[in-house]
Design a protein around this motif. Structure first.
Motif, PDB file in Angstrom:
ATOM      1  N   THR A  45       0.857  -1.203   0.000  1.00 28.17           N
ATOM      2  CA  THR A  45       0.000   0.000   0.000  1.00 28.17           C
ATOM      3  C   THR A  45       0.892   1.252   0.000  1.00 28.17           C
ATOM      4  O   THR A  45       2.095   1.170   0.293  1.00 28.17           O
ATOM      5  N   GLY A  46       0.273   2.381  -0.293  1.00 23.37           N
ATOM      6  CA  GLY A  46       0.978   3.657  -0.187  1.00 23.37           C
ATOM      7  C   GLY A  46       1.333   3.962   1.262  1.00 23.37           C
ATOM      8  O   GLY A  46       2.389   4.543   1.547  1.00 23.37           O
ATOM      9  N   THR A  47       0.450   3.574   2.164  1.00 22.23           N
ATOM     10  CA  THR A  47       0.699   3.807   3.585  1.00 22.23           C
ATOM     11  C   THR A  47       1.940   3.039   4.042  1.00 22.23           C
ATOM     12  O   THR A  47       2.787   3.584   4.758  1.00 22.23           O
ATOM     13  N   THR A  52      -3.873  16.547   4.580  1.00 22.46           N
ATOM     14  CA  THR A  52      -3.456  15.354   3.841  1.00 22.46           C
ATOM     15  C   THR A  52      -4.347  14.203   4.270  1.00 22.46           C
ATOM     16  O   THR A  52      -5.113  14.325   5.239  1.00 22.46           O
ATOM     17  N   TYR A  53      -4.227  13.103   3.572  1.00 23.03           N
ATOM     18  CA  TYR A  53      -4.949  11.900   3.974  1.00 23.03           C
ATOM     19  C   TYR A  53      -4.386  11.433   5.318  1.00 23.03           C
ATOM     20  O   TYR A  53      -3.184  11.544   5.568  1.00 23.03           O
ATOM     21  N   ALA A  95      -3.510   8.791   6.273  1.00 24.30           N
ATOM     22  CA  ALA A  95      -2.419   7.821   6.097  1.00 24.30           C
ATOM     23  C   ALA A  95      -1.040   8.432   6.354  1.00 24.30           C
ATOM     24  O   ALA A  95      -0.172   7.779   6.936  1.00 24.30           O
ATOM     25  N   SER A  96      -0.818   9.672   5.934  1.00 25.83           N
ATOM     26  CA  SER A  96       0.496  10.303   6.151  1.00 25.83           C
ATOM     27  C   SER A  96       0.786  10.376   7.646  1.00 25.83           C
ATOM     28  O   SER A  96       1.888  10.073   8.098  1.00 25.83           O
ATOM     29  N   ASP A 126       5.172  12.397   0.053  1.00 30.82           N
ATOM     30  CA  ASP A 126       3.927  11.655  -0.135  1.00 30.82           C
ATOM     31  C   ASP A 126       3.394  12.058  -1.508  1.00 30.82           C
ATOM     32  O   ASP A 126       2.720  13.080  -1.668  1.00 30.82           O
ATOM     33  N   ALA A 131       1.379  10.234  -3.359  1.00 31.64           N
ATOM     34  CA  ALA A 131       0.263   9.321  -3.633  1.00 31.64           C
ATOM     35  C   ALA A 131      -0.648   9.844  -4.751  1.00 31.64           C
ATOM     36  O   ALA A 131      -1.216   9.070  -5.505  1.00 31.64           O
ATOM     37  N   HIS A 132      -0.771  11.187  -4.856  1.00 36.26           N
ATOM     38  CA  HIS A 132      -1.645  11.774  -5.883  1.00 36.26           C
ATOM     39  C   HIS A 132      -0.919  12.003  -7.202  1.00 36.26           C
ATOM     40  O   HIS A 132      -1.556  12.401  -8.169  1.00 36.26           O
ATOM     41  N   SER A 180       1.121   5.654  -4.250  1.00 36.63           N
ATOM     42  CA  SER A 180       0.057   4.707  -3.908  1.00 36.63           C
ATOM     43  C   SER A 180      -0.586   4.214  -5.196  1.00 36.63           C
ATOM     44  O   SER A 180      -0.817   4.998  -6.118  1.00 36.63           O
ATOM     45  N   ASP A 222      -3.583   2.431  -4.879  1.00 41.72           N
ATOM     46  CA  ASP A 222      -4.866   1.920  -4.394  1.00 41.72           C
ATOM     47  C   ASP A 222      -5.939   2.113  -5.473  1.00 41.72           C
ATOM     48  O   ASP A 222      -5.663   2.669  -6.539  1.00 41.72           O
ATOM     49  N   LYS A 239      -6.400   5.686  -7.402  1.00 42.85           N
ATOM     50  CA  LYS A 239      -5.293   6.582  -7.747  1.00 42.85           C
ATOM     51  C   LYS A 239      -5.053   6.614  -9.268  1.00 42.85           C
ATOM     52  O   LYS A 239      -5.741   5.910 -10.013  1.00 42.85           O
ATOM     53  N   GLY A 283      -1.714  -1.153  -3.632  1.00 48.06           N
ATOM     54  CA  GLY A 283      -0.281  -1.248  -3.881  1.00 48.06           C
ATOM     55  C   GLY A 283       0.408   0.074  -3.642  1.00 48.06           C
ATOM     56  O   GLY A 283      -0.250   1.102  -3.442  1.00 48.06           O
ATOM     57  N   TYR A 294      -8.945  17.806   2.669  1.00 51.16           N
ATOM     58  CA  TYR A 294      -9.245  16.810   3.680  1.00 51.16           C
ATOM     59  C   TYR A 294      -9.734  17.527   4.923  1.00 51.16           C
ATOM     60  O   TYR A 294      -9.629  18.733   5.033  1.00 51.16           O
TER      61      TYR A 294
HETATM   62  C1  LIG Z   1      -4.012   7.293  -0.998  1.00 51.03           C
HETATM   63  C2  LIG Z   1      -3.122   8.107  -0.166  1.00 51.03           C
HETATM   64  C3  LIG Z   1      -2.192   7.540   0.723  1.00 51.03           C
HETATM   65  C4  LIG Z   1      -2.182   6.089   1.104  1.00 51.03           C
HETATM   66  O1  LIG Z   1      -2.134   5.209   0.089  1.00 51.03           O
HETATM   67  P1  LIG Z   1      -2.833   3.767   0.256  1.00 51.03           P
HETATM   68  O2  LIG Z   1      -2.282   3.034  -0.932  1.00 51.03           O
HETATM   69  O3  LIG Z   1      -4.296   3.976   0.184  1.00 51.03           O
HETATM   70  O4  LIG Z   1      -2.370   3.198   1.535  1.00 51.03           O
HETATM   71  C5  LIG Z   1      -1.322   8.376   1.401  1.00 51.03           C
HETATM   72  N1  LIG Z   1      -1.366   9.709   1.221  1.00 51.03           N
HETATM   73  C6  LIG Z   1      -2.245  10.297   0.402  1.00 51.03           C
HETATM   74  C7  LIG Z   1      -2.223  11.785   0.258  1.00 51.03           C
HETATM   75  C8  LIG Z   1      -3.169   9.516  -0.307  1.00 51.03           C
HETATM   76  O5  LIG Z   1      -4.076  10.109  -1.090  1.00 51.03           O
END
Ligand SMILES: *Cc1c(COP(=O)(O)O)cnc(C)c1O
Length: 379
Positions: free
Chosen positions: A62-64, A88-89, A91-92, A160, A162-163, A184, A186, A189, A196, A326
């Motif tokens: 995962t991105g996390t 941010t999400y 997850a960060s 990060d 992810a985007h 990320s 997921d 994305k 992933g 967010y």
């Molecule tokens: C999606 C996302 C993540 C986490 O990624 P996952 O693959 O969903 O675990 C982290 N940071 C940001 C900003 C995200 O949008």
């Protein structure tokens, strides 16, 4: 044209997967080797080619976990601090917390949602080890200042991104430059593996630690797995996790990587149409974004005068999904700060995300903008 009412919701975001992805998964299932192996190796090689600059690419589940593993392998842990933008999400923040370190929230620019370096400067202490800029809504404006600041303050940078998979910044792909860059894959994305992620770095030593740490810290196990073998006697010197990317997920990712230019065209075209059509509407403020080289993951506007929630519920009544990217993380109980972050708080209250994905139609964008206009006309 008469006012067409939508019976099926226009989705905020969605995966774009079909026959090619199904075939790829079937191929892995038929081969009967589902874990980390040849598909993962090939996906890493193809990502490396795509990003350029001969970077090290380490795929994870995962991105996390990409963010968490990066921090762990940089030695960030209990007693340390990591600066991260409040917008941010979650997850960060949780990736930092998972190491035992403290996530120290900093403010963002209201116009771009990107980390504000002037505020980050105020958040540095003798315990600060790293900074985690977020490519908010796929944009990178402000990243150069983050690196200047990190150099001055002796901090590592974990981006990060992810985007921002597939986006261009400074004439190269995001990931081609920079300290440690996390993606990320997921479901929603820019490209997906189902779930992933990937870590991209130029630091070869760090890369080897990451490869080992994603497989429980077993030294050189990745190399064995890529040959369809595994280590039965091994040495372990460092902490590790089960964070590897499976062949099934990698196979989906490989197909998606081939399709990225098609996804990119739709996403960019829709975002540019939104920006053009929404510009004259009072009450909606566009972010300060330039779409050149950008594959927008989300389309965010600011809705001023306390109208955000009203507009959001009007859109939902009209079968248009919308979201908030967010909430301010420093307002959550676990990450509460003693200081205020005024721009993050305002952005959290005004940000509204409109539908954007690779299957969105131009007519959907027109319909959505018409409903936004209708809402403000009724005020
Ligand atoms: C999606 C996302 C993540 C986490 O990624 P996952 O693959 O969903 O675990 C982290 N940071 C940001 C900003 C995200 O949008």
């Amino acid at each position: 044209m008469s006012e067409i009412e939508r019976k099926t919701p226009i989705r905020l975001s969605k995966s774009s997967v079909g026959a090619l992805e199904k075939d790829a998964v079937a191929r892995v299932l038929d081969a009967g080797y589902l874990g980390i192996g040849e598909e993962t190796r090939l996906f890493e090689e193809e990502l490396c080619q795509y990003i350029g600059n001969q970077r090290e690419v380490i795929c994870v589940n995962t991105g996390t976990s990409a963010l968490h593993l990066s921090l762990e392998c940089l030695g960030v842990g209990y007693g340390d601090e990591v600066i991260v933008p409040s917008i941010t999400y979650l997850a960060s923040f949780q990736a930092i917390a998972a190491t035992g370190a403290k996530a120290v929230a900093c403010d963002v620019s209201l116009e771009t949602g990107f980390l504000c370096v002037d505020d980050a400067r105020k958040r540095v202490s003798s315990s600060t080890k790293a900074i985690m800029p977020v490519h908010y809504a796929s944009h990178s404006k402000g990243l150069t200042e983050v690196y200047d600041f990190a150099r001055e303050s002796g901090l590592r940078v974990v981006e990060d991104a992810a985007h921002a998979f597939g986006c261009i910044d400074n004439d190269s792909k995001v990931g081609a430059l920079g300290d440690v860059v996390c993606f990320s894959f997921d479901g929603i994305k820019n490209i997906t593996c189902g779930e992933g992620g990937a870590i991209v770095t130029g630091d070869k030593q760090l890369a080897q630690r990451l490869r080992d740490a994603r497989l429980l810290g077993v030294e050189r196990d990745t190399e064995k797995r890529f040959e369809g073998k595994r280590s039965w006697s091994f040495e372990v010197r460092n902490k590790g996790f089960r964070y590897h990317l499976s062949n099934i997920m990698a196979a989906i990712g490989r197909v998606q990587l081939e399709r990225i230019d098609t996804f990119s065209k739709v996403r960019r075209r829709c975002a540019i149409s939104y920006a053009r059509l929404l510009a004259p509407i009072e009450g909606v403020r566009l972010m300060d974004f330039d779409y050149e080289g950008v594959i927008p993951h989300i389309f965010v506007v600011r809705v001023t005068e306390g109208q955000r929630d009203g507009l959001a519920s009007y859109l939902r009544q009209n079968n248009i999904e919308c979201g908030i990217h967010y909430q301010a993380n420093h307002r959550l109980d676990l990450f509460k700060t003693t200081y205020e972050l005024p721009k993050s708080e305002l952005l959290a209250d005004e940000a509204l995300t409109l539908p954007l994905h690779a299957e969105l139609q131009e007519e959907d964008v027109l319909y959505i903008v018409r409903k936004v206009q209708e809402y403000f006309d009724s005020k």
